[in-house]
Scaffold this active site. Structure first.
Site, PDB file in Angstrom:
ATOM      1  CB  CYS A   1       0.827  -3.937   5.346  1.00 52.61           C
ATOM      2  SG  CYS A   1      -0.730  -4.792   5.687  1.00 52.61           S
TER       3      CYS A   1
ATOM      4  CG  HIS B   1      -0.334   0.118   2.536  1.00 57.52           C
ATOM      5  ND1 HIS B   1      -0.032   1.332   3.129  1.00 57.52           N
ATOM      6  CD2 HIS B   1       0.046  -0.834   3.423  1.00 57.52           C
ATOM      7  CE1 HIS B   1       0.495   1.127   4.317  1.00 57.52           C
ATOM      8  NE2 HIS B   1       0.560  -0.184   4.529  1.00 57.52           N
TER       9      HIS B   1
END
Length: 472
Positions: free
Chosen positions: A383, A364
């Site tokens: 992440c 992301h």
């Protein structure tokens, strides 16, 4: 009325439970006998096994070598070695949950039997390792560093003040001697820190993933003082991870080196894009190793905050903080959760790259761009934050007509509406943990082992190999 005839009693040994007709009775396949080697083949195979265990990183530097002589024991040793080299030494029980890469099932017996019948044992042996230049580089590096250990390794540089241009004395002499073991360009003698030594320090810092300042301070000293034996075990661990990968990778793929915090895009098996990343922090935020497929890009994603992060880090900051940062509380009581609205302040930025996995991790964007200027970029909750997410999104969506570069730019600059853009050509993604690798000229590079996985993995490799030897 006449008495009913007595029921027929079936002795327990004769009682059976009939199988439903839809379930076939399994057939037990006989196990083929082990191949019988000629005396010449047995000698050849024993010699290959004796040297290859060290070359392939399957045993410690000091491990005793025990090669069986009897035909069946020798063949079993060869089959065990083949499985370890081709598909990894670890057993299923050895894998941690976040080591989610798993090697494909592999049975070496058919190919080995064919090699014996055709008298091509050496060729069969040579074809066992992963067919990747990265593995070959580590194998060559392992031989070199095992030689360094055998020769006595290197001495730790004594603690003291930072060393830089103009420094003199015994510690500079120790630095020269230490650098010369890994770098053939370094003159090993002398006690002055001059321009050539500064250049050598910068080369070493680049090999260790450190800021190439040319000054030997705490981090550089720590990297140089890692014992040579530990570097051998680090190489062994990384070779094992290569064995978990398929022997044919897709030519178009995305790879993330978790330890180095770098993402690389491959097309036609060549790198076409690379960028810095921020990966999971040690101590609970580790990014898992895994393989999956990116199927869509979410433009203007909201952040559905994991409950562990919400309860530990965000709820304690109070309602004022949550409101100021566009969080809303969904639900009540112990089941309440947090969602951060899409937009410039969202922790996910403007792009999210989705791929299925049991860890709920993804790639992301991030508004925290300062993190990419650091050399140590392990700071996320698992992440992977990307330095150039817009470029990656445009590359992956280039064959989707409705998502031209202009359309993507408009979506993320003029609105906060969340849209899922599906890829016409899904791309496989590999999250890998590489802490040792060789450059094109054969020079080894190392990274810190932030998750402490290398030592754990090397221990498992050595224990499994020792157990196999003991069982013969």
């Amino acid at each position: 009325m006449p008495a009913a005839p007595p029921a027929r009693i079936i002795p327990p040994a004769m009682q059976t439970t009939p199988l439903p007709p839809s379930i076939p009775v399994p057939m037990v396949q006989p196990v083929a006998p082990l191949p019988v080697l000629t005396p010449v083949q047995a000698t050849q195979l024993a010699a290959l096994l004796e040297q290859d265990g060290a070359v392939q990183g399957l045993r410690s530097v000091d491990a005793a070598v025990s090669i069986p002589q009897a035909n069946d024991a020798l063949v079993r040793a060869a089959l065990d070695h083949a499985h370890a080299v081709h598909a990894g030494r670890l057993d299923t029980a050895d894998f941690q949950e976040d080591w989610a890469l798993r090697p494909a099932a592999y049975d070496p017996r058919p190919a080995f039997a064919k090699a014996v019948a055709e008298d091509r044992i050496a060729q069969w042996f040579a074809a066992l390792p992963p067919p990747w230049a990265g593995y070959d580089g580590l194998r060559a590096g392992l031989t070199r560093y095992r030689g360094i250990v055998t020769a006595g390794g290197w001495q730790a540089i004594p603690a003291g003040a930072d060393l830089s241009m103009g420094s003199k004395g015994a510690r500079v002499a120790a630095l020269r001697k230490r650098l010369a073991i890994e770098d053939p360009e370094v003159v090993a003698t002398g006690d002055s820190f001059d321009a050539t030594l500064k250049a050598a320090v910068q080369r070493a810092q680049r090999r260790y993933g450190l800021n190439p300042t040319g000054t030997v301070s705490t981090q550089t000293m720590g990297a140089l003082n890692v014992p040579a034996r530990d570097r051998v075990r680090q190489i062994m661990a990384n070779m094992e991870r290569w064995r978990w990968l398929p022997h044919e990778l897709p030519k178009n793929r995305i790879q993330v080196n978790i330890a180095a915090a770098v993402l690389t895009v491959f097309e036609g098996d060549s790198p076409v894009m690379s960028m810095k990343a921020v990966t999971g922090k040690p101590g609970g935020g580790e990014t898992p190793m895994l393989q999956s497929t990116i199927h869509s890009v979410v433009l203007n994603p909201p952040w559905n905050v994991p409950s562990s992060i919400a309860n530990r880090e965000l709820f304690p900051k109070g309602d004022g903080y949550l409101k100021a940062n566009n969080f809303r509380i969904i639900g009540e009581g112990p089941n309440r959760r947090l969602q951060q609205a899409s937009g410039d302040t969202s922790a996910l930025g403007r792009f999210k790259f989705d791929f299925d996995n049991p860890f709920a991790v993804y790639l992301h964007d991030t508004p925290a761009q300062a993190g990419f200027s650091r050399f140590d970029r392990l700071a996320s909750h698992g992440c992977i934050r990307l330095e150039k997410p817009a470029e990656l999104a445009k590359l992956l969506l280039r064959d989707v007509p409705e998502w031209s570069e202009a359309a993507i730019d408009e979506q993320v600059t003029t609105t906060t509406k969340t849209v899922r853009a599906r890829l016409n050509t899904p791309v496989q993604v590999y999250l890998l943990y590489w802490t040792a690798f060789a450059s094109a000229n054969g020079q080894m590079s190392f990274r810190a082992d932030p998750y402490k996985w290398d030592a754990v993995l090397a221990d498992k490799i050595e224990r499994r190999s020792a157990a196999q030897v003991a069982s013969r």
